[in-house]
Design a protein around this motif. Sequence first.
Motif, PDB file in Angstrom:
ATOM      1  N   THR B 105       0.461  -0.409  -2.753  1.00 25.96           N
ATOM      2  CA  THR B 105       2.067  -0.586  -2.044  1.00 25.96           C
ATOM      3  C   THR B 105       1.689  -1.916  -0.872  1.00 25.96           C
ATOM      4  OG1 THR B 105       2.605   1.819  -2.600  1.00 25.96           O
ATOM      5  CG2 THR B 105       3.936   0.644  -0.947  1.00 25.96           C
ATOM      6  N   ALA B 106       0.726  -1.460  -0.185  1.00 26.74           N
ATOM      7  CA  ALA B 106       0.410  -2.266   1.044  1.00 26.74           C
ATOM      8  C   ALA B 106       0.199  -3.685   0.597  1.00 26.74           C
ATOM      9  CB  ALA B 106      -0.639  -1.722   1.915  1.00 26.74           C
ATOM     10  N   LEU B 107      -0.472  -3.855  -0.588  1.00 25.62           N
ATOM     11  CA  LEU B 107      -0.981  -5.189  -0.798  1.00 25.62           C
ATOM     12  C   LEU B 107       0.248  -6.253  -1.442  1.00 25.62           C
ATOM     13  CD1 LEU B 107      -3.191  -7.313  -1.565  1.00 25.62           C
ATOM     14  CD2 LEU B 107      -3.466  -6.348  -3.684  1.00 25.62           C
ATOM     15  N   LEU B 108       1.140  -5.290  -2.271  1.00 29.38           N
ATOM     16  CA  LEU B 108       2.330  -5.880  -2.625  1.00 29.38           C
ATOM     17  C   LEU B 108       3.537  -6.218  -1.554  1.00 29.38           C
ATOM     18  CD1 LEU B 108       3.370  -3.683  -5.860  1.00 29.38           C
ATOM     19  CD2 LEU B 108       2.905  -5.825  -5.882  1.00 29.38           C
ATOM     20  N   THR B 109       3.508  -5.324  -0.653  1.00 28.70           N
ATOM     21  CA  THR B 109       4.136  -5.604   0.420  1.00 28.70           C
ATOM     22  C   THR B 109       3.689  -6.845   1.313  1.00 28.70           C
ATOM     23  OG1 THR B 109       4.776  -3.441   0.724  1.00 28.70           O
ATOM     24  CG2 THR B 109       5.381  -4.573   2.200  1.00 28.70           C
ATOM     25  N   ALA B 110       2.444  -6.936   1.395  1.00 25.05           N
ATOM     26  CA  ALA B 110       1.886  -8.103   2.356  1.00 25.05           C
ATOM     27  C   ALA B 110       2.278  -9.328   1.590  1.00 25.05           C
ATOM     28  CB  ALA B 110       0.486  -7.796   2.420  1.00 25.05           C
ATOM     29  N   LEU B 111       2.108  -9.271   0.113  1.00 30.38           N
ATOM     30  CA  LEU B 111       2.468 -10.538  -0.540  1.00 30.38           C
ATOM     31  C   LEU B 111       3.900 -11.016  -0.240  1.00 30.38           C
ATOM     32  CD1 LEU B 111       0.312  -9.922  -3.632  1.00 30.38           C
ATOM     33  CD2 LEU B 111      -0.279 -11.573  -1.786  1.00 30.38           C
ATOM     34  N   ALA B 112       4.997 -10.110   0.258  1.00 32.90           N
ATOM     35  CA  ALA B 112       6.128 -10.455   0.463  1.00 32.90           C
ATOM     36  C   ALA B 112       6.442 -11.662   1.273  1.00 32.90           C
ATOM     37  CB  ALA B 112       6.874  -9.221   0.945  1.00 32.90           C
ATOM     38  N   SER B 113       5.668 -12.077   2.197  1.00 33.78           N
ATOM     39  CA  SER B 113       5.641 -13.055   2.996  1.00 33.78           C
ATOM     40  C   SER B 113       5.203 -14.399   2.184  1.00 33.78           C
ATOM     41  CB  SER B 113       4.666 -12.993   4.157  1.00 33.78           C
ATOM     42  OG  SER B 113       4.396 -14.102   4.859  1.00 33.78           O
ATOM     43  N   THR B 114       5.783 -15.626   2.489  1.00 36.27           N
ATOM     44  CA  THR B 114       5.539 -16.576   1.747  1.00 36.27           C
ATOM     45  C   THR B 114       4.163 -17.641   2.479  1.00 36.27           C
ATOM     46  OG1 THR B 114       7.207 -17.753   2.991  1.00 36.27           O
ATOM     47  CG2 THR B 114       7.681 -17.075   0.605  1.00 36.27           C
ATOM     48  N   ARG B 115       3.889 -16.940   3.640  1.00 32.36           N
ATOM     49  CA  ARG B 115       3.046 -17.761   4.534  1.00 32.36           C
ATOM     50  C   ARG B 115       1.683 -17.084   4.447  1.00 32.36           C
ATOM     51  NH1 ARG B 115       5.515 -20.493   8.950  1.00 32.36           N
ATOM     52  NH2 ARG B 115       3.472 -20.106   9.903  1.00 32.36           N
ATOM     53  N   VAL B 116       1.647 -15.917   3.583  1.00 30.16           N
ATOM     54  CA  VAL B 116       0.254 -15.203   3.656  1.00 30.16           C
ATOM     55  C   VAL B 116      -0.906 -15.638   2.684  1.00 30.16           C
ATOM     56  CG1 VAL B 116       0.860 -13.102   2.102  1.00 30.16           C
ATOM     57  CG2 VAL B 116      -0.527 -12.892   3.992  1.00 30.16           C
ATOM     58  N   ARG B 117      -2.266 -15.637   2.977  1.00 30.64           N
ATOM     59  CA  ARG B 117      -3.145 -16.015   1.969  1.00 30.64           C
ATOM     60  C   ARG B 117      -3.601 -14.587   1.373  1.00 30.64           C
ATOM     61  NH1 ARG B 117      -4.719 -19.267   6.176  1.00 30.64           N
ATOM     62  NH2 ARG B 117      -6.350 -17.699   6.885  1.00 30.64           N
ATOM     63  N   LEU B 118      -3.997 -14.910   0.092  1.00 30.72           N
ATOM     64  CA  LEU B 118      -4.461 -13.879  -0.818  1.00 30.72           C
ATOM     65  C   LEU B 118      -5.321 -12.975   0.241  1.00 30.72           C
ATOM     66  CD1 LEU B 118      -3.661 -12.115  -3.311  1.00 30.72           C
ATOM     67  CD2 LEU B 118      -5.845 -13.262  -4.238  1.00 30.72           C
ATOM     68  N   LEU B 119      -6.295 -13.427   0.786  1.00 30.00           N
ATOM     69  CA  LEU B 119      -7.561 -12.922   1.455  1.00 30.00           C
ATOM     70  C   LEU B 119      -6.920 -12.194   2.623  1.00 30.00           C
ATOM     71  CD1 LEU B 119     -10.500 -12.828   0.759  1.00 30.00           C
ATOM     72  CD2 LEU B 119     -10.908 -14.390   2.498  1.00 30.00           C
ATOM     73  N   THR B 120      -5.865 -12.769   3.405  1.00 25.51           N
ATOM     74  CA  THR B 120      -5.128 -11.867   4.393  1.00 25.51           C
ATOM     75  C   THR B 120      -4.695 -10.583   3.991  1.00 25.51           C
ATOM     76  OG1 THR B 120      -4.910 -14.097   5.014  1.00 25.51           O
ATOM     77  CG2 THR B 120      -4.050 -12.269   6.666  1.00 25.51           C
ATOM     78  N   ALA B 121      -3.813 -11.003   2.891  1.00 30.75           N
ATOM     79  CA  ALA B 121      -3.136  -9.834   2.464  1.00 30.75           C
ATOM     80  C   ALA B 121      -4.117  -8.686   1.911  1.00 30.75           C
ATOM     81  CB  ALA B 121      -2.174 -10.142   1.076  1.00 30.75           C
ATOM     82  N   VAL B 122      -5.289  -9.046   1.246  1.00 26.66           N
ATOM     83  CA  VAL B 122      -6.209  -7.871   0.707  1.00 26.66           C
ATOM     84  C   VAL B 122      -6.644  -7.126   1.977  1.00 26.66           C
ATOM     85  CG1 VAL B 122      -8.454  -7.436  -0.337  1.00 26.66           C
ATOM     86  CG2 VAL B 122      -6.862  -8.956  -1.322  1.00 26.66           C
ATOM     87  N   ALA B 123      -6.956  -8.064   3.004  1.00 27.81           N
ATOM     88  CA  ALA B 123      -7.532  -7.204   4.546  1.00 27.81           C
ATOM     89  C   ALA B 123      -6.438  -6.297   4.904  1.00 27.81           C
ATOM     90  CB  ALA B 123      -7.839  -8.530   5.274  1.00 27.81           C
TER      91      ALA B 123
END
Lengths: 501, 153
Positions: B105-123
Motif C-alpha cells: 500500500t505504501a509503495l503504491l501510494t508513494a508512486l502516486a507522485s510524478t516526481r518520485v524516483r523508484l528507489l525513494t518510493a521503496v525507501a
Amino acid sequence: MELLDNLALGFSTALLIQNVIYCFVGVLLGTAVGVLPGIGPTATVAMLLPITFYFEPVTALIMLAGIYYGAQYGGSTTAILINLPGESSAAVTALDGHEMARQGRAGSALAAAAIGSFIAGTIATVVLAVAAPPLARVALQFGPAEYFSLVLLGLIVSIALARGTALKALAMIALGVLLGTIGQDIYTGTPRFVFEQRELYGGVDFVSVAVGMFGVAEILRNLENEHSREALVSKVRNLWPTREDRRRMVGPIARGTGVGSLLGILPGGGHVLASFTSYAVEKRISKRPQEFGHGAIEGVAGPESANNAAAQTSFVPLLTLGLPAHPVMALMVGAFIVHGITPGPNVITDEPELFWGLIASMWIGNVLLVLLNLPLIGLWVRMLRIPYQVLFPMIILFASIGTFSLSFNAYDVYAIVFFGLLGYVLIKCGCEPAPLLLGFVLGPLLEEHLRRALIISRGDVTVFVTRPISAVLLALTVAALVVAVLPAIRKRREVVFTEDD
Amino acid sequence: MERRRSTPDVLAGAIFMVIGGAFAVGSLGYELGTPLRMGPGAFPMLVGAIVAALGLAIVVKGLVAGEAITFGSIPWRAIGAIVLAVVFFGTTVRGLGFVPTCAVTALLTALASTRVRLLTAVAVAAGLTVAATLIFVVGLQLRIPLWGPWLGF
C-alpha cells in the motif's frame, strides 16, 4: 462558589499524570498538523480516533481536544512565516502576519499570536465553565421538536463556514444528510440503500467520510501541480514585542476574545467565522485602517485571539446540547459514543469529572502551547522541510489502517476512496467539504427528532411552530438562511446591472 | 450569456441531481408511511428531492451566471495509484497480513507522485511499514496478524 468547586474537581482530574501527558501529546500533534500544510486537524482526529478507544474516556477526549486547539496555534505559525495558512482560520493571520515577517518583525507577530491566543484561551475557558451549566439546564427542557429546530439551525448557520456560494453549501449539507440515511432505519430496522451488502447495515462510518473528504481529497488537490515547497523562512528575532506593539495589542486581544467567545457558542459558527469577523472589526474601528494588509499588529492579535477563543467555546454546544459545531467536534461525538457516553445535557451531571476535567485540560493545554511554540519555534520551522513525498503516503497508509481498525470492516476502507473521489470532484467544482460532514453527522439526529416529534404530536406538523422555543429557533434559521443567501442575490443584481450598461 | 457559463457549476449541480434523484427514486422502494408514522422511505425521499432541486438550481445558475472557477488539471496517475493502494489494503489485509499489505500500500501510494524516483518510493514504503508496525501492532496492540494465512503461516 460552586464554580470553584467544579473547577477544583476539573483540575484534579486534568492534572493526573496520564492526562497531562496525553494533553501534551494532543497539543504537540495539533501544532504539528497545524504547521504542516496538507493535513489538518479533522483528518488527524479522524485517524487517531480508533486509537483512543483503548484510553480512559476523559483521557481520550483531552487528547482529541488538544489536537483541535493546538492546530489553531500551529496554523498561525506557517501563516506568518511562509504565508501558507496551515489551517483555514489562519488565512486571515497571513494577511498582516506575513507582511510583518517580511518587514523583519516575525518575532513580534508570533508573540502577538501566541500571547493573544493564550489570553483568549484562558478567558474562553472561564466562559465555557460559566455558560455551560445553565445552558445544559435549559437543554434538559428540550423535546424532539426543539431538537429538530436546533439541529436545523446549526446546519444552516454552518453555511457561513463555507467559502463558495450559499446554494452549493446548502446542497452539500443536504447531500450529507442524505448519505447519513444509509444503513438500518432506526425505527423499523429496514436496511436502506445497502445494496444487499451486510457490511453497510451499520451505515457508513463518519470517520471514513472525514478521512476521505479532508485527507484523500486534499492529497489529490496537492498532487495536481507538484512543486517543491521552497520554504522561504524568515529569520526569527526579538520574540518580545516592543512597547509600542504591546500597547497596540491590548484592545484587539480583548475584542477578539469577546467576538470569538460569542461566535464559538453558536452551533455551526466556529473559529473561521470568528477570525474573519475580528479582522473586519479591527479594520473598521482602527484609526489607521490603511495599515491593514501592510503589517498591522492589530490584524494578527485580534483574529488569533478570536479563533482560539471560538475553538474553546465551540465545546459549549457539544457539551450541553450534543451538537457539534465543527467537523472535529463531530468526530468527538463519535469518541463520546464509543465510550458509552451520549453527549448532551446529561454529561455535566452524570460525568462531572469528564466534563470539568476536559475544561480544565484546555487551560493546561494553552499553557503547554505557549511553552511549546515560542521557545521551540525553530523546530516547527524545520518541520516544514519534511518532503511531501513522505508525508502523503503516510497519511494514506495510516488512514487505511485507522479506518480498518474501527470495526475490521473492509467497507470502511473502501469508503475513504469513494468519499475522497467524490470530495475531490466537488471541491474542484467550488463546494466546501465541511458542511457535508456536518450534515452527515447531524442528519440521523434530524430524522430521529423529526419523526419522534411527529409521533408525539400525532402527526400534527404545526408542532414545530406552536412550541415557543422551537418557533424561535426556526425563526432564527430562516433569518440565517436569508442572511446567507442575500449577498448572492445582491451580487446577481450587480452582474445583471453591469450587463445592462 | 456564453461568457458566464461555468462548467464546474454545471458539473456540481449534475452530481447533486444524480445522487439526490437516485436516493429519492430508491426510497420509493421503502414504505413511505404517514406524517404520524413516517416510514423508512419518507425522510430520504424528502431530502433526496431537496438535493436534486438544489442541484437543478446550481445547474441553472451555472448556465446563466456561473462562478468563475478554473477546474484545473486532473492528476490521473495519483488517482489511479491511491485508489489501487487503498482497495488493495481493504481486500488483502486479512489474507496477507499487516506487514506485506502495508508495504505494498505504501509503495503504491508513494508512486502516486510524478516526481518520485523508484528507489525513494521503496525507501519511503519500507520506512512507513516499520513505523506503522511499531505504532499500531507493537504500540497499540492492534489485533491484525503480521503475516497472514495466504502466506502459509
